[in-house]
Scaffold this motif. Structure first.
Motif, short mmCIF file in Angstrom:
data_model
loop_
_atom_site.label_atom_id
_atom_site.label_comp_id
_atom_site.label_asym_id
_atom_site.label_seq_id
_atom_site.Cartn_x
_atom_site.Cartn_y
_atom_site.Cartn_z
N THR A 18 64.92 151.25 -30.32
CA THR A 18 63.85 150.91 -30.52
C THR A 18 63.43 149.75 -29.51
O THR A 18 64.21 149.09 -28.74
CB THR A 18 63.92 149.94 -31.77
N TYR A 19 62.04 149.51 -29.54
CA TYR A 19 61.43 148.44 -28.40
C TYR A 19 60.48 147.39 -29.05
O TYR A 19 59.90 147.80 -30.46
CB TYR A 19 60.78 149.26 -27.55
N ALA A 20 60.58 146.17 -28.71
CA ALA A 20 59.23 145.31 -29.11
C ALA A 20 58.21 146.01 -28.55
O ALA A 20 58.04 146.77 -27.59
CB ALA A 20 59.59 144.01 -28.41
N ASN A 21 57.04 145.83 -29.41
CA ASN A 21 55.76 146.43 -28.97
C ASN A 21 55.33 145.85 -27.81
O ASN A 21 54.50 146.72 -27.06
CB ASN A 21 54.63 145.89 -30.11
N SER A 22 55.46 144.73 -27.31
CA SER A 22 55.19 144.26 -25.96
C SER A 22 55.77 144.67 -24.77
O SER A 22 55.14 144.60 -23.63
CB SER A 22 55.27 142.71 -26.05
N VAL A 23 56.80 145.40 -25.04
CA VAL A 23 57.38 146.19 -23.72
C VAL A 23 57.35 147.73 -23.89
O VAL A 23 57.73 148.50 -22.92
CB VAL A 23 58.75 145.43 -23.64
N LYS A 24 56.96 148.34 -25.01
CA LYS A 24 56.92 149.53 -25.19
C LYS A 24 56.19 150.46 -24.25
O LYS A 24 55.02 149.92 -23.88
CB LYS A 24 56.34 149.97 -26.64
N GLY A 25 56.92 151.25 -23.65
CA GLY A 25 56.16 152.06 -22.40
C GLY A 25 56.38 151.58 -21.14
O GLY A 25 55.96 152.20 -20.03
#
Length: 113
Positions: A58-65
């Motif tokens: 899982t990733y924080a939305n701020s670093v996703k992608g």
């Protein structure tokens, strides 16, 4: 003795890339979920990425992608590949074993032109 030792931080320009490593010892790494967290100046520590023992991520939305967490159980090491870095990614990055309460001392990432 438990140790988590981060490396790979440094100064990078916006849009650049860095790969952080965290070498673990003193506990059963393959049986432990691992995380990368960060703390920017004047802000609270925040979770960046989490990887389970079976590879669930899982990733924080701020670093996703942009960021990729991975682990090598043979090397007792967890990685954070960071691409397309932004000014707001500047922080001290920590690896930790969340369910065991172990933390590294952190490595500084500075994104600046």
């Amino acid at each position: 003795q438990v140790q988590l030792v981060e490396s790979g931080g440094g100064l990078v320009q916006p849009g650049g890339s860095l790969t952080l490593s965290c070498a673990a010892s003193g506990f059963s790494f393959r049986n432990s979920a691992m995380r990368w967290s960060r703390q920017a100046p004047g802000k609270e520590r925040e979770l960046v990425a989490h990887i389970t023992t079976t590879g669930g991520i899982t990733y924080a939305n701020s670093v996703k992608g942009r960021f990729t967490i991975s682990r090598d159980n043979a090397k007792n090491t967890v990685y954070l590949q960071m691409n397309s870095l932004k000014l707001e990614d500047t922080a001290v990055y920590y690896c930790n074993a969340p369910y065991l309460g172990y933390w590294g001392k952190g490595t500084l990432v500075t994104v600046s032109s």
